[in-house]
Write a protein that holds these residues in place. Structure first.
Motif, short mmCIF file in Angstrom:
data_model
loop_
_atom_site.label_atom_id
_atom_site.label_comp_id
_atom_site.label_asym_id
_atom_site.label_seq_id
_atom_site.Cartn_x
_atom_site.Cartn_y
_atom_site.Cartn_z
N TYR A 48 -27.97 21.81 -28.78
CA TYR A 48 -28.58 22.61 -29.84
C TYR A 48 -27.60 23.63 -30.42
N ILE A 72 -36.80 19.99 -34.47
CA ILE A 72 -35.84 19.10 -33.82
C ILE A 72 -36.18 19.06 -32.34
N GLN A 73 -36.35 17.86 -31.80
CA GLN A 73 -36.69 17.69 -30.40
C GLN A 73 -35.66 16.80 -29.72
N VAL A 74 -35.06 17.30 -28.65
CA VAL A 74 -34.21 16.47 -27.81
C VAL A 74 -35.13 15.86 -26.76
N GLU A 77 -31.35 13.82 -22.56
CA GLU A 77 -29.90 14.04 -22.63
C GLU A 77 -29.33 13.70 -21.25
N VAL A 101 -27.75 11.24 -26.03
CA VAL A 101 -28.76 12.21 -26.46
C VAL A 101 -29.76 11.46 -27.33
N VAL A 103 -32.86 12.06 -29.76
CA VAL A 103 -33.39 13.17 -30.54
C VAL A 103 -34.27 12.64 -31.66
#
Length: 171
Positions: A48, A72-74, A77, A101, A103
């Motif tokens: 981020y 925004i969503q991860v 990871e 990652v 996302v």
């Protein structure tokens, strides 16, 4: 005289070929407030934090999802390392570090701007087996670089997705 002619001719050829730098895609005016789920400003080497560096100056990262135009969503990871070479004494000397990652990006209504996408970057990592402390520091640097490269890749895809949204709204 001939040099001037060659210079002018070269400039005309370059100018006439249509080459130009890509530049940046304008950030849509409807999406000025961004919420990054799970973002912690104190984690300076996180995905981020790397993404935040790519936002235009006028885009604001908000702390509350209710204030956001973009979320925004991860989703996941992971970082792995695999040995690709070593010494006869069973000591590793070269690894390949991989960062994955996943996302996704939503608007404030929950509509997908960018569907869940897995971004992957790899980097070779060579170290001197006699300097274990140096290995740790070098691995941290490789991890930071991988997050920056992944963030750059993410932003290019996000900008393209947002450009498509602007084109759809214009129609």
């Amino acid at each position: 005289m001939i040099r001037k002619f060659i210079l002018v001719f070269s400039l005309m050829v370059i100018a006439g070929c249509g080459f130009k730098l890509r530049g940046t895609i304008p950030w849509p005016t409807d999406y000025q407030n961004v919420y990054m789920e799970g973002y912690n400003p104190s984690q300076r080497d996180s995905f981020y934090a790397s993404v935040k560096r790519f936002f235009p100056e006028h885009v604001k990262v908000v702390n509350n999802q209710k204030d956001a135009d973009v979320i925004i969503q991860v989703l996941s990871e992971s970082q792995t390392a695999r040995t690709v070479s070593g010494l006869a004494a069973n000591r590793d000397t070269e690894e390949v570090v991989t960062l994955n990652v996943t996302v996704q990006v939503l608007d404030d209504q929950g509509n997908e701007i960018m569907p869940a996408t897995t971004l992957t970057r790899e980097r070779d990592f060579t170290y001197d087996e006699s300097n274990l402390l140096g290995k740790s520091t070098d691995l941290q640097n490789v991890s930071r670089i991988l997050r920056q490269e992944t963030a750059s890749m993410f932003m290019r895809r996000l900008e393209a997705a947002m450009k498509n949204i602007d084109e759809i709204k214009a129609q």
